[in-house]
Design an enzyme around this catalytic site. Structure first.
Site, PDB file in Angstrom:
ATOM      1  N   HIS A  13      32.393  31.209  36.993  1.00 26.70           N
ATOM      2  CA  HIS A  13      31.616  32.055  36.071  1.00 26.70           C
ATOM      3  C   HIS A  13      31.388  31.387  34.711  1.00 26.70           C
ATOM      4  CE1 HIS A  13      35.316  33.458  34.173  1.00 26.70           C
ATOM      5  NE2 HIS A  13      35.623  34.340  35.094  1.00 26.70           N
TER       6      HIS A  13
ATOM      7  N   HIS B  50      44.703  43.294  40.308  1.00 26.59           N
ATOM      8  CA  HIS B  50      43.562  42.978  39.430  1.00 26.59           C
ATOM      9  C   HIS B  50      42.301  43.017  40.282  1.00 26.59           C
ATOM     10  CE1 HIS B  50      41.134  41.094  36.460  1.00 26.59           C
ATOM     11  NE2 HIS B  50      41.325  39.828  36.777  1.00 26.59           N
TER      12      HIS B  50
ATOM     13  N   GLU C 132      39.168  41.781  39.567  1.00 27.45           N
ATOM     14  CA  GLU C 132      38.098  40.789  39.424  1.00 27.45           C
ATOM     15  C   GLU C 132      37.813  40.199  40.817  1.00 27.45           C
ATOM     16  OE1 GLU C 132      38.539  38.032  36.155  1.00 27.45           O
ATOM     17  OE2 GLU C 132      36.438  37.428  36.338  1.00 27.45           O
TER      18      GLU C 132
ATOM     19  N   ASP D 133      37.384  37.442  42.231  1.00 28.51           N
ATOM     20  CA  ASP D 133      38.089  36.290  42.808  1.00 28.51           C
ATOM     21  C   ASP D 133      39.394  36.710  43.481  1.00 28.51           C
ATOM     22  OD1 ASP D 133      38.733  36.794  40.083  1.00 28.51           O
ATOM     23  OD2 ASP D 133      39.771  34.890  39.908  1.00 28.51           O
TER      24      ASP D 133
ATOM     25  N   HIS E 247      43.948  40.456  31.943  1.00 29.56           N
ATOM     26  CA  HIS E 247      42.926  40.374  30.909  1.00 29.56           C
ATOM     27  C   HIS E 247      41.809  41.377  31.122  1.00 29.56           C
ATOM     28  CE1 HIS E 247      39.796  37.884  33.201  1.00 29.56           C
ATOM     29  NE2 HIS E 247      40.761  38.058  34.058  1.00 29.56           N
TER      30      HIS E 247
ATOM     31  N   ASP F 272      46.549  36.960  36.901  1.00 27.90           N
ATOM     32  CA  ASP F 272      45.964  35.781  36.233  1.00 27.90           C
ATOM     33  C   ASP F 272      46.926  35.108  35.230  1.00 27.90           C
ATOM     34  OD1 ASP F 272      43.458  35.600  37.422  1.00 27.90           O
ATOM     35  OD2 ASP F 272      42.558  37.025  36.042  1.00 27.90           O
TER      36      ASP F 272
ATOM     37  N   TYR G 251      43.268  27.159  30.611  1.00 23.33           N
ATOM     38  CA  TYR G 251      43.142  28.499  31.199  1.00 23.33           C
ATOM     39  C   TYR G 251      43.342  29.564  30.120  1.00 23.33           C
ATOM     40  CZ  TYR G 251      43.584  32.109  34.757  1.00 23.33           C
ATOM     41  OH  TYR G 251      43.385  33.225  35.536  1.00 23.33           O
TER      42      TYR G 251
ATOM     43  N   HIS H  98      46.487  32.047  40.415  1.00 22.29           N
ATOM     44  CA  HIS H  98      45.798  30.752  40.452  1.00 22.29           C
ATOM     45  C   HIS H  98      46.810  29.638  40.188  1.00 22.29           C
ATOM     46  CE1 HIS H  98      41.750  32.520  40.223  1.00 22.29           C
ATOM     47  NE2 HIS H  98      42.151  33.253  39.199  1.00 22.29           N
TER      48      HIS H  98
HETATM   49 FE1  FEO Z   1      40.602  37.742  36.211  1.00 19.75          FE
HETATM   50 FE2  FEO Z   1      41.399  35.285  38.427  1.00 19.75          FE
HETATM   51  O1  FEO Z   1      40.539  36.833  37.823  1.00 19.75           O
END
Ligand code: FEO
Length: 404
Positions: A24, A78, A80, A82, A145, A164, A196, A229
């Site tokens: 993104h 979360h 999001e 991903d 976040h 994250d 990050y 991640h």
């Molecule tokens: Fe906030 Fe890795 O997504």
């Protein structure tokens, strides 16, 4: 990549994305991973899903451990995409599973999926889920976040699944920090952590501090932090916690980054005496040309330095577009505890330097004013002025840095 047992009967079942280079808008030269975790307990529990593109990978990983239809609980830390775009796939395989999610998370998945037939349980900080020998405790981390964010702590395993937070965009065959051998000094890993943080978590420094303190005050025993991640922390748990505290406190190098763009090299020519002035004050200096540098790398460079000088030519009486883009991006990240100044060149009418300071004021950053601008090409006198301005700027950076 086959599954990895990270704790007794708790498995990494995620996916490695070796190819992603644009996350993104955040440039990921080293790819990334989408980590999710399967707990093979009396009640089989999956914590998080992965990006939809990798649904087959994680499904095959799960199948190597259990029949996916046996999954009883799906924890969504979360939403999001991903991490959460694979929810429907898991719910198709395990339609009787119950989703554990925050209230905001539920509102989010309601917008993405038809959840009408799903069992969903809304959880808040302190709520628990007993899966058998393991007890999962949920810890809301709103705005870390996203508003929906939470973490999952497993007491018996001393394991914090941190979504994250503490992550890195690194595709690697290493699942753990102590296995990461691409650079013996770990500097690549350290850089990935800061990059990050700078690009994703910078706006939330005060919240991060409070949340880490809250976790410490709860006296939770943690000997492993498993983010969504990158590598899992098992050797350097204390170090990554301290790194996050430092980042949240605005820790930076005593250095200056010159971040600029140029049309016909006039603004670029100014960077040479500026750099020399900074060096002659004993302060390290890095020079970053926008358009030649990914935006996320420029943001990281800004965040690593206590001070930055932003250079822009004037185009149509305002900032050069790439510099304006950088400053807009930076403003959204709400940087703190940095000192900043501007320089630039113009032809028949200025405007860029003035507009740069207006942007700095919006960010409430400490400024050194009024900056410096030259008409067309810098003369020898202009170069001397740049040099003196840079020395003065570096002195102020040193003074400011000493207060941290
Ligand atoms: Fe906030 Fe890795 O997504």
């Amino acid at each position: 990549m086959k599954t990895v047992e990270i704790k007794p009967d708790i498995y990494w079942v995620g996916a490695i994305d070796w190819a992603v280079r644009d996350f993104h808008g955040y440039v990921t030269p080293n790819g990334t991973t989408y980590n999710n975790y399967l707990i093979k307990d009396e009640e089989i529990t999956l914590v998080d899903t992965v990006k939809y593109d990798f649904k087959r990978v994680t499904t095959e990983n799960i199948k190597s451990i259990c029949d996916p239809s046996e999954i009883r609980n799906l924890v969504i830390n979360h939403i999001e995409p991903d991490h959460a775009s694979g929810i429907a796939r898991i719910m198709n395989l395990a339609p009787d599973a119950t989703i554990y999610i925050t209230k905001k998370g539920k509102a989010g998945i309601d917008r993405h999926f038809d959840t009408s037939d799903w069992n969903v349980k809304i959880v808040k900080t302190g709520d628990t889920l007993k899966t058998g020998k393991y007890t999962l405790t949920f810890l809301e981390t709103p705005m870390l976040h996203w508003p929906d964010s939470m973490m999952t702590y497993i007491k018996e395993a001393k394991l914090l699944i941190s979504q994250d937070a503490f992550g890195q965009h690194l595709a690697t065959s290493s699942r753990f920090d102590d296995e990461f051998v691409e650079c013996a000094s770990h500097s690549e890993l350290d850089h990935a952590v800061v990059e990050y943080y700078a690009n994703i978590l910078m706006p939330f420094g005060p919240l991060i501090k409070r949340k880490i303190e809250e976790v410490q005050n709860l006296g939770l025993e943690i000997d492993m932090i498993a983010p969504d991640h990158g590598v899992i922390w098992r050797k350097e748990v204390d170090k990554i916690l301290q790194t996050y505290m430092d980042l949240a406190n605005g820790k930076a190098d005593l250095s200056v980054s010159i971040i600029y763009d140029t049309m016909w090299h006039s603004t670029e020519l100014m960077t040479l005496p500026l750099m020399q002035g900074i060096r002659d004050e004993g302060v390290e200096c890095n020079v970053v040309k926008l358009r030649a540098t990914p935006m996320s790398a420029a943001i990281t460079r800004f965040w690593k330095s206590r001070g930055s000088l932003i250079g822009s030519p004037t185009l149509n009486n305002i900032l050069y577009p790439s510099v304006a883009e950088f400053l807009t991006h930076l403003r959204g990240l709400r940087p703190k505890n940095r000192i900043i100044g501007a320089f630039g060149s113009y032809g028949w009418g200025g405007g860029a330097v003035k507009e740069a300071y207006e942007e700095f004021k919006k960010m409430k950053l400490e400024t050194v004013e009024p900056g410096i601008q030259v008409n067309f090409k810098p003369s020898v006198e202009d170069e001397d002025k740049c040099y003196e301005f840079a020395r003065d700027f570096a002195k102020k950076v040193k003074e400011y840095h000493s207060t941290f």
